[in-house]
Design an enzyme around this catalytic site. Structure first.
Site, short mmCIF file in Angstrom:
data_model
loop_
_atom_site.label_atom_id
_atom_site.label_comp_id
_atom_site.label_asym_id
_atom_site.label_seq_id
_atom_site.Cartn_x
_atom_site.Cartn_y
_atom_site.Cartn_z
N CYS A 1 2.04 -6.12 -3.09
CA CYS A 1 0.67 -6.15 -2.57
C CYS A 1 0.71 -5.51 -1.19
O CYS A 1 1.45 -5.97 -0.30
CB CYS A 1 0.21 -7.60 -2.46
N TYR B 1 -7.69 -10.03 -1.27
CA TYR B 1 -7.21 -10.55 0.02
C TYR B 1 -7.63 -9.63 1.17
O TYR B 1 -7.62 -10.03 2.32
CB TYR B 1 -5.67 -10.60 0.04
N GLY B 2 -7.90 -8.38 0.83
CA GLY B 2 -7.99 -7.32 1.84
C GLY B 2 -9.03 -7.49 2.92
O GLY B 2 -8.89 -6.94 4.00
N GLU C 1 -10.69 -3.23 -10.71
CA GLU C 1 -10.68 -4.49 -11.47
C GLU C 1 -11.79 -4.50 -12.52
O GLU C 1 -11.73 -5.24 -13.49
CB GLU C 1 -10.81 -5.68 -10.52
N THR D 1 -1.59 -5.48 1.07
CA THR D 1 -2.21 -6.35 2.07
C THR D 1 -1.22 -7.39 2.59
O THR D 1 -1.07 -7.57 3.80
CB THR D 1 -3.44 -7.04 1.43
N CYS E 1 -2.37 0.59 -1.44
CA CYS E 1 -2.75 -0.63 -2.14
C CYS E 1 -2.29 -0.46 -3.58
O CYS E 1 -2.46 0.61 -4.17
CB CYS E 1 -4.27 -0.79 -2.07
N THR E 2 -1.71 -1.51 -4.15
CA THR E 2 -1.11 -1.36 -5.48
C THR E 2 -2.15 -1.24 -6.60
O THR E 2 -1.79 -1.00 -7.74
CB THR E 2 -0.14 -2.53 -5.76
#
Ligand code: DGL
Length: 284
Positions: free
Chosen positions: A73, A42-43, A152, A75, A186-187
């Protein structure tokens, strides 16, 4: 006492770093987790798109009878939290306030660094919140868009030359400015703790926003007398992309073997209008 589950969501699987801590602090709580794996990250998106996605994420979670929603989150917490709080009749808690408080408490030299997605940095949410704690604290910010794809893709371990090179470049201004506290805003970033810690040095305190948020959630539920102490502590996972590979990646974030089933959700089918308006007739 409140037996209902807690809803938790993130743009992807980073929010599981908050779930891990929630599990540790509140072993009796049932958790419904939604990761928007089909639309992560999303960032780099506009505030409008982030609000749109966040409303759909919450609309899905609200198909369950929840006692609270945790926005795990950075973001969404920095860009859409006030909208979600306004539109929901159950508590919606984000990561900014607890992390800002922790950073203000941790700094000794009044210089705090913040790293996060472009949307998080653009929002100015941390600067505003930290200034409320102590207006003399200087906040130095750096957007780190490459960190989420690195995490990721499993590229976060010490010795990973790509992760170390990217971290060294992003963090150089923080080191030069002499920050003594760094908010991992950020998580996804707690997985890079060792790489980031090696770069910043042992004297710099790293604030894990998922963990500080989980601690605040535990405190608030306790204060509201809304815990579920004798509960089974079940987790149910939902994602918006294919469930393939979920267990492997989720195990990395949760640091345990994930055996639970995961279900795919068509997140586009959920409304992106404010809930109060969603059921009104089209007056065209
Ligand atoms: N976990 C999200 C955050 O905390 C990941 C970033 C993204 O979706 O870009 O900001």
């Amino acid at each position: 006492m409140d037996h209902r589950p807690i809803g938790v969501f993130d743009s992807g699987l980073g929010g599981l770093t908050a779930v891990r801590e929630l599990r540790r602090l509140l072993p009796g709580e049932d958790i419904i987790y939604f990761g928007d794996t089909g639309r992560v990250p999303y960032g780099g998106r506009s505030p409008e798109a982030i609000v749109h996605y966040a409303r759909q994420d919450v609309a899905f979670l609200r198909t369950f009878d929840l006692k609270a929603i945790v926005v795990a989150c950075g973001t969404v917490s920095t860009t859409a939290l006030d909208v979600l709080v306004r539109e929901n009749d159950i508590p919606v808690w984000g990561v900014v306030e607890p992390a800002a408080r922790a950073a203000a408490r941790a700094t000794r030299n009044g210089r705090v660094g913040l790293i996060g997605t472009q949307a998080t940095i653009r929002s100015g949410a941390y600067e505003r919140r930290i200034a409320r704690e102590d207006p003399s604290i200087q906040v130095l910010t750096e957007a780190c868009p490459l960190f989420v794809p690195l995490v990721e893709n499993g590229r976060f371990r010490p010795g990973d030359i790509v992760a170390e090179t990217v971290a060294a470049e992003y963090l150089a201004p923080m080191r030069e400015a002499g920050v003594d506290t760094l908010v991992l805003g950020c998580t996804h970033y707690p997985l890079l703790t060792e790489v980031i810690g090696a770069c910043m040095g042992p004297e710099v305190a790293l604030i894990n926003v998922g963990a500080t948020c989980a601690a605040a959630v535990a405190e608030r539920l306790r204060a509201m007398d809304a815990l579920n102490p004798g509960g089974a502590g079940e987790s149910r996972f939902y994602v918006s992309d294919s469930v393939e590979g979920f267990s492997r990646l989720a195990s990395t974030f949760l640091q345990r073997d994930v055996q639970e089933a995961v279900t795919q959700v068509d997140i586009w089918a959920y409304p992106s209008e404010p809930p109060a308006l969603a059921n009104q007739p089209d007056l065209g």
